[in-house]
Design an enzyme around this catalytic site. Structure first.
Site, PDB file in Angstrom:
ATOM      1  CG  ASP A  19      -6.569  12.618 -10.229  1.00  0.00           C
ATOM      2  OD1 ASP A  19      -7.578  11.917 -10.430  1.00  0.00           O
ATOM      3  OD2 ASP A  19      -5.739  12.367  -9.330  1.00  0.00           O
ATOM      4  NE  ARG A  25      -4.154   6.151  -3.869  1.00  0.00           N
ATOM      5  CZ  ARG A  25      -4.283   6.073  -5.193  1.00  0.00           C
ATOM      6  NH1 ARG A  25      -3.213   5.970  -5.937  1.00  0.00           N
ATOM      7  NH2 ARG A  25      -5.477   6.068  -5.761  1.00  0.00           N
ATOM      8  CB  CYS A  63       0.452   3.376  -6.192  1.00  0.00           C
ATOM      9  SG  CYS A  63      -0.217   5.028  -5.996  1.00  0.00           S
ATOM     10  NE  ARG A 112      -2.512   2.258 -14.231  1.00  0.00           N
ATOM     11  CZ  ARG A 112      -2.540   2.291 -12.914  1.00  0.00           C
ATOM     12  NH1 ARG A 112      -1.457   2.621 -12.237  1.00  0.00           N
ATOM     13  NH2 ARG A 112      -3.647   2.013 -12.260  1.00  0.00           N
ATOM     14  CE  LYS A 143      -7.184   6.816 -14.602  1.00  0.00           C
ATOM     15  NZ  LYS A 143      -7.111   6.375 -13.199  1.00  0.00           N
ATOM     16  CG  ASN A 144     -10.156   8.231 -12.121  1.00  0.00           C
ATOM     17  OD1 ASN A 144      -9.566   7.217 -12.483  1.00  0.00           O
ATOM     18  ND2 ASN A 144      -9.528   9.274 -11.618  1.00  0.00           N
TER      19      ASN A 144
HETATM   20  C1  EPZ Z   1      -9.496   8.256  -6.679  1.00  0.00           C
HETATM   21  O1  EPZ Z   1      -8.560   7.495  -5.943  1.00  0.00           O
HETATM   22  C2  EPZ Z   1      -8.936   8.373  -8.089  1.00  0.00           C
HETATM   23  N1  EPZ Z   1      -8.802   7.038  -8.683  1.00  0.00           N
HETATM   24  C3  EPZ Z   1      -7.574   9.059  -8.044  1.00  0.00           C
HETATM   25  O2  EPZ Z   1      -7.136   9.232  -9.392  1.00  0.00           O
HETATM   26  C4  EPZ Z   1      -7.740  10.445  -7.409  1.00  0.00           C
HETATM   27  O3  EPZ Z   1      -6.470  11.047  -7.292  1.00  0.00           O
HETATM   28  C5  EPZ Z   1      -8.388  10.301  -6.026  1.00  0.00           C
HETATM   29  O4  EPZ Z   1      -9.634   9.583  -6.128  1.00  0.00           O
HETATM   30  C6  EPZ Z   1      -8.669  11.662  -5.383  1.00  0.00           C
HETATM   31  O5  EPZ Z   1      -9.503  12.402  -6.224  1.00  0.00           O
HETATM   32  C7  EPZ Z   1      -9.888   6.440  -9.201  1.00  0.00           C
HETATM   33  O6  EPZ Z   1     -10.985   6.968  -9.180  1.00  0.00           O
HETATM   34  C8  EPZ Z   1      -9.670   5.077  -9.814  1.00  0.00           C
HETATM   35  P1  EPZ Z   1      -9.377   8.699  -2.223  1.00  0.00           P
HETATM   36  P2  EPZ Z   1      -8.956   6.982  -4.451  1.00  0.00           P
HETATM   37  O7  EPZ Z   1      -9.898   7.497  -1.547  1.00  0.00           O
HETATM   38  O8  EPZ Z   1     -10.393   6.639  -4.410  1.00  0.00           O
HETATM   39  C9  EPZ Z   1      -6.906   8.765   1.808  1.00  0.00           C
HETATM   40  C10 EPZ Z   1      -5.639   9.195 -11.188  1.00  0.00           C
HETATM   41  O9  EPZ Z   1      -4.583   9.823 -11.379  1.00  0.00           O
HETATM   42  N2  EPZ Z   1      -7.613   7.501   2.101  1.00  0.00           N
HETATM   43  O10 EPZ Z   1     -10.313   9.832  -2.528  1.00  0.00           O
HETATM   44  O11 EPZ Z   1      -7.976   5.939  -4.067  1.00  0.00           O
HETATM   45  C11 EPZ Z   1      -5.915   8.608   0.660  1.00  0.00           C
HETATM   46  O12 EPZ Z   1      -4.668   8.118   1.136  1.00  0.00           O
HETATM   47  C12 EPZ Z   1      -5.916   8.591  -9.820  1.00  0.00           C
HETATM   48  O13 EPZ Z   1      -6.543   9.026 -12.044  1.00  0.00           O
HETATM   49  C13 EPZ Z   1      -7.485   6.932   3.363  1.00  0.00           C
HETATM   50  O14 EPZ Z   1      -6.797   7.461   4.231  1.00  0.00           O
HETATM   51  O15 EPZ Z   1      -8.675   8.289  -3.598  1.00  0.00           O
HETATM   52  C14 EPZ Z   1      -5.816  10.009   0.136  1.00  0.00           C
HETATM   53  O16 EPZ Z   1      -4.914  10.736   0.960  1.00  0.00           O
HETATM   54  C15 EPZ Z   1      -4.749   8.782  -8.856  1.00  0.00           C
HETATM   55  N3  EPZ Z   1      -8.138   5.766   3.622  1.00  0.00           N
HETATM   56  C16 EPZ Z   1      -7.217  10.575   0.340  1.00  0.00           C
HETATM   57  O17 EPZ Z   1      -7.835   9.722   1.313  1.00  0.00           O
HETATM   58  C17 EPZ Z   1      -8.931   5.160   2.686  1.00  0.00           C
HETATM   59  O18 EPZ Z   1      -9.530   4.113   2.993  1.00  0.00           O
HETATM   60  C18 EPZ Z   1      -8.086  10.565  -0.916  1.00  0.00           C
HETATM   61  O19 EPZ Z   1      -8.104   9.234  -1.409  1.00  0.00           O
HETATM   62  C19 EPZ Z   1      -9.044   5.752   1.413  1.00  0.00           C
HETATM   63  C20 EPZ Z   1      -8.392   6.931   1.133  1.00  0.00           C
END
Ligand code: EPZ
Length: 427
Positions: free
Chosen positions: A313, A128, A123, A405, A22-23
């Site tokens: 995850d 996020r 969410c 999802r 999915k990701n």
């Molecule tokens: C991706 O989300 C995945 N989703 C998530 O999977 C996964 O948990 C996450 O990466 C971490 O591996 C998809 O790929 C669609 P991040 P993403 O940006 O890209 C902070 C699932 O269950 N952050 O790596 O949104 C954020 O708050 C989902 O399949 C900022 O501060 O995750 C978090 O603490 C859930 N500012 C950390 O970074 C930003 O602009 C990691 O988030 C972006 C992120």
């Protein structure tokens, strides 16, 4: 709303076919915006989020056609053609349903010289933010404005010059937006402390197949030499390492033995390490991975971390398995601020889990009892299914839209390895 009924206690045995990730799919789909030629993606999972993304792409004027699976694939084939883009706006009513819509920002900006995307909002697992997405696009030369709940990104003179950015925090999505925006920039871009998840490698491999020039693939230092245009491609989505890890936990907690067809062990080191520390046998075999548990589970200590660390995850699913370990496990969630919503539901099934801030202490118990439980987010819902597979009696999982999802044909896959599980419409 549908619900799932599980009658626990059956050891899982047999083969589970792992779907496309999915990701990975959610970052490969928007790459269609980067070219006016057809992009064909194979092995796409049948999931609500993929359907949502397909709908979003059609809003931009992208034509999409779905074909059945090829014999060697489990997933569908989708061809996307962004010959003519009629809108560069991702509206609130679509983005609010699927946060991954933010991944159209970079490619739409690169293709059209401007993009308007509703802010995705938070969410269940955290607020996020997308500040890193915006900062890296600014570093590549974009002008960013925020107004009325939307972000508007504009490339000067219609083209991004490219640039350098060092991420203060590893961000999968921000790295993905940056890669898609930089691929056709007029100059060179370098990204430091970039995410290294296998899904990022899948994205880089697709972009290269489309004609992009990227160095450092798989590392946290990426160099992208912008090229004038990208061409179409046909690409097979990687297998879902989180789905594979989830079913490995299900096999382990039921004392079963399953073959995860299509799983790639080299992308699951941290998960495999935790399973082996817990006494689970995990072996790479031809075509996938064999997982078996024939003795008591041992407690483990893990902290989630960006790849190659233990995947956030996978935290909820491993926690469910560890509820039946002989001893106390310590899990620390370092990525998201609210990713323990499965804990109260697991405790209602007889688990003994205490949370203190980012840390959860899982005190193993001798058995779990079936109960009516509520899914709150995607991975929490899978942890409840895993617990229900081992619990005595009947577990009913409500709010399955969370599960749908990320887990394709879950009941079919689990029934196929001996689980007593069925989906019923709500009464
Ligand atoms: C991706 O989300 C995945 N989703 C998530 O999977 C996964 O948990 C996450 O990466 C971490 O591996 C998809 O790929 C669609 P991040 P993403 O940006 O890209 C902070 C699932 O269950 N952050 O790596 O949104 C954020 O708050 C989902 O399949 C900022 O501060 O995750 C978090 O603490 C859930 N500012 C950390 O970074 C930003 O602009 C990691 O988030 C972006 C992120």
């Amino acid at each position: 709303m549908d619900k799932i009924i599980i009658r626990g206690g059956k050891p899982l045995s047999g083969t589970i076919q792992i779907s496309g990730a999915k990701n990975a799919a959610l970052t490969l789909l928007p790459c269609a915006l980067l070219t006016d030629e057809p992009l064909t993606l194979r092995n796409l999972p049948r999931l609500a989020d993929i359907d949502g993304f397909q709908h979003l792409m059609t809003q931009f004027g992208v034509s999409t056609t779905i074909a059945g699976s090829r014999p060697e694939d489990f997933g569908r084939v989708m061809t996307l053609e962004a010959t003519r883009i009629t809108s560069s706006t991702a509206p609130y009513d679509l983005v609010r349903k699927m946060r991954a819509s933010i991944l159209v920002l970079g490619p739409m900006l690169a293709r059209m010289g401007g993009a308007t995307v509703s802010l995705p909002g938070g969410c269940a697992i955290g607020n996020r933010p997308i500040d890193l997405h915006l900062k890296v696009l600014e570093a590549l030369g974009a002008q960013i404005e925020l107004a009325a709940g939307y972000v508007r990104a504009i490339a000067p003179d219609g083209g991004l010059p490219g640039g350098r950015y060092a991420f203060p925090v590893v961000s999968v999505g921000a790295t993905e937006n940056a890669l898609m925006a930089a691929a056709t920039a007029t100059g060179k871009s370098t990204l430091h402390n970039a995410a290294r998840e296998p899904e990022i490698v899948d994205l880089c491999n697709l972009l290269v197949a489309m004609g992009a020039e990227i160095e450092g693939i798989g590392s946290s230092d990426l160099t992208i030499h912008g090229v004038p245009r990208l061409h179409g491609a046909t690409y097979r989505v990687m297998p879902d390492r989180i789905e594979a890890g989830s079913y490995a936990c299900a096999a382990a907690i039921t004392g079963g033995s399953v073959h995860l067809a299509g799983a790639r062990i080299e992308e699951m080191d941290a998960t495999v390490g935790a399973l082996r520390d817990a006494g689970v046998h995990v072996e790479p075999v031809r075509g996938g991975i064999d997982v078996a548990a024939d003795g008591p589970l041992r407690p483990v200590t893990i902290s989630t971390a960006p790849y190659p660390g233990f995947a956030t995850d996978m935290q909820a699913q491993l926690m469910a398995m560890l509820c039946l370990a002989e001893g106390s496990s310590v899990l620390t969630e370092t990525i998201f601020e609210n990713r323990y919503m499965h804990v109260p539901e697991l405790n209602r099934m007889g688990a003994h889990i205490e949370t203190k801030g980012r840390t959860a202490i899982v005190n193993g118990v001798s058995k779990l009892s079936g109960a009516e439980v509520m899914a709150t987010d995607l991975r929490a819902s899978m942890s409840l299914v895993i617990a229900g597979l081992a619990a005595e009696g009947e577990t009913v999982v409500h709010r399955l839209y969370h599960l749908d999802r990320g887990y394709e044909r879950l009941e079919e896959k689990l029934s196929g390895v001996g689980a007593d599980i069925e989906r019923v419409g709500s009464d």
